[in-house]
Design a protein around this motif. Sequence first.
Motif, PDB file in Angstrom:
ATOM      1  N   GLY A 122      50.904 -22.414  29.670  1.00  0.00           N
ATOM      2  CA  GLY A 122      50.451 -23.651  29.035  1.00  0.00           C
ATOM      3  C   GLY A 122      49.267 -24.260  29.761  1.00  0.00           C
ATOM      4  O   GLY A 122      48.255 -24.627  29.159  1.00  0.00           O
ATOM      5  N   LYS A 125      45.899 -22.463  29.374  1.00  0.00           N
ATOM      6  CA  LYS A 125      45.237 -22.686  28.087  1.00  0.00           C
ATOM      7  C   LYS A 125      44.704 -24.108  27.968  1.00  0.00           C
ATOM      8  O   LYS A 125      43.544 -24.337  27.662  1.00  0.00           O
ATOM      9  CB  LYS A 125      46.247 -22.475  26.944  1.00  0.00           C
ATOM     10  N   GLN A 126      45.618 -25.060  28.214  1.00  0.00           N
ATOM     11  CA  GLN A 126      45.303 -26.442  27.842  1.00  0.00           C
ATOM     12  C   GLN A 126      44.813 -27.281  29.005  1.00  0.00           C
ATOM     13  O   GLN A 126      44.417 -28.417  28.812  1.00  0.00           O
ATOM     14  CB  GLN A 126      46.563 -27.113  27.265  1.00  0.00           C
ATOM     15  N   SER A 127      44.905 -26.730  30.165  1.00  0.00           N
ATOM     16  CA  SER A 127      44.478 -27.392  31.388  1.00  0.00           C
ATOM     17  C   SER A 127      45.336 -28.598  31.761  1.00  0.00           C
ATOM     18  O   SER A 127      45.193 -29.170  32.830  1.00  0.00           O
ATOM     19  CB  SER A 127      43.000 -27.788  31.329  1.00  0.00           C
ATOM     20  N   TYR A 129      49.594 -29.561  31.548  1.00  0.00           N
ATOM     21  CA  TYR A 129      50.931 -29.197  31.098  1.00  0.00           C
ATOM     22  C   TYR A 129      51.853 -30.384  31.330  1.00  0.00           C
ATOM     23  O   TYR A 129      52.086 -30.784  32.460  1.00  0.00           O
ATOM     24  CB  TYR A 129      51.443 -27.981  31.861  1.00  0.00           C
TER      25      TYR A 129
END
Lengths: 217, 217
Positions: A122, A125-127, A129
């Motif tokens: 996570g 990808k999204q930097s 979490y």
Amino acid sequence: MYTEKVNIAIVDDHTLFRQGLAHLLTESNEINVLFDADNGADMIKKLPLHPLPDVILMDITMPVMDGYESTKWIKANHPGINVLALSMFEEDKPIIGMLKSGAGGYMLKQSKAGDLVSAIKGIAKQSIYINELVSGKLLRNIQNNQPVKNTPIGLNPNELKFLELCCSDLTYKQIADMMNLSPHTIDNYREALFQKFEVKSRTGLVISALKNELIKI
Amino acid sequence: MYTEKVNIAIVDDHTLFRQGLAHLLTESNEINVLFDADNGADMIKKLPLHPLPDVILMDITMPVMDGYESTKWIKANHPGINVLALSMFEEDKPIIGMLKSGAGGYMLKQSKAGDLVSAIKGIAKQSIYINELVSGKLLRNIQNNQPVKNTPIGLNPNELKFLELCCSDLTYKQIADMMNLSPHTIDNYREALFQKFEVKSRTGLVISALKNELIKI
DNA sequence: GTGAAAAAAGCTGTTTTTACCCTATATTAA
DNA sequence: TTAATATAGGGTAAAAACAGCTTTTTTCAC
């Protein structure tokens, strides 16, 4: 379908934990452990010798250079790397403190391996979490207090030294001698720390400092 | 040439550490991890469901049933199983304490994986594994003091409860109320513990108790 | 069961250390 | 110049540390 593995590094001072975790994550086949390090200074030394990791798993209390400092260094020098904090405790202050230092997430060492893998994927990808632990703390923070009350505890070098000496059988008088300061001066330190940690006794201070991962015994 | 693998179990309350260690040791191809458990009670529950392990890796501080009790149970009920204690600290008392409880060796979590594998293989064969850490403590014990001075700290349930409550911001008066005892009585507990731990302040007591792995924060 | 011994719990003190006031000065930064 | 910070001080009340002693409860041999 081919999914690229997430490249990570692990920074923790307990060798068996660090190496065990590396094997555990490697076996998931979704994560590639590039290298591991004993502490922040060791990490800085090893970083140029490998491809840049996507994510760094970061312990907080470590000798030489701790998790707060190491995370700040990473975000200053390699802002593209995401840091996931790994801690034994779920106190407010280290969570807020690590996030403020630039970590993109916070996991407990009591977590299950599967959850850790999810978190790593996570955060890659999204930097950022956000799990229940972190979101709960943040939410409660907003609900109960003014926006972000729990300022991560910033200590000056003398206060930190005093805090370390507090974790002992020494009296304040003896601590003052060891620091070459007047007992009244360290009395000021004591009061400042009592306020920052919201405690009323030296014992409470020591326990809080340990839970906040500011000192190691 | 065929060498039989050593069958082990791992008892530790930190899931990531336990599982990571299991993978790490499995990869060595010399060790077979039969099962792992959260604490002593969990271990007792799972033991009948598997072949008997040759060696059990045992954490000390765990909720519900700690390493001292768990080791005693093992030696009473399955004397053929060898216990290897795994600890974060190298204090005298937990080392002596675990050995007296029946452990055949003592390793630090800071150790390298290879050393741990050696220790496990050693203890499986010889039933006692003495490394520099342990032998050093034992030797110093004999040199400095009467034979085995460092008696493992035995606490009665009330003293242990008191010790746990000491690790807080509470005053002794408040602790007395919580335990439904007179402040004078807990003053006796305090003095008894100060003697056992050889300390002169509550802070010293708390630090010692943590290092001796008698309490967990 | 009984009674002696041991262990646990409780009490009265005193001294030392902590915790908490409020103030003062010297140094540095804005 | 004004603030802010680090240092140092005096004084006080509460808590912790230490000592010596009594009572209650438990244990266990008899």
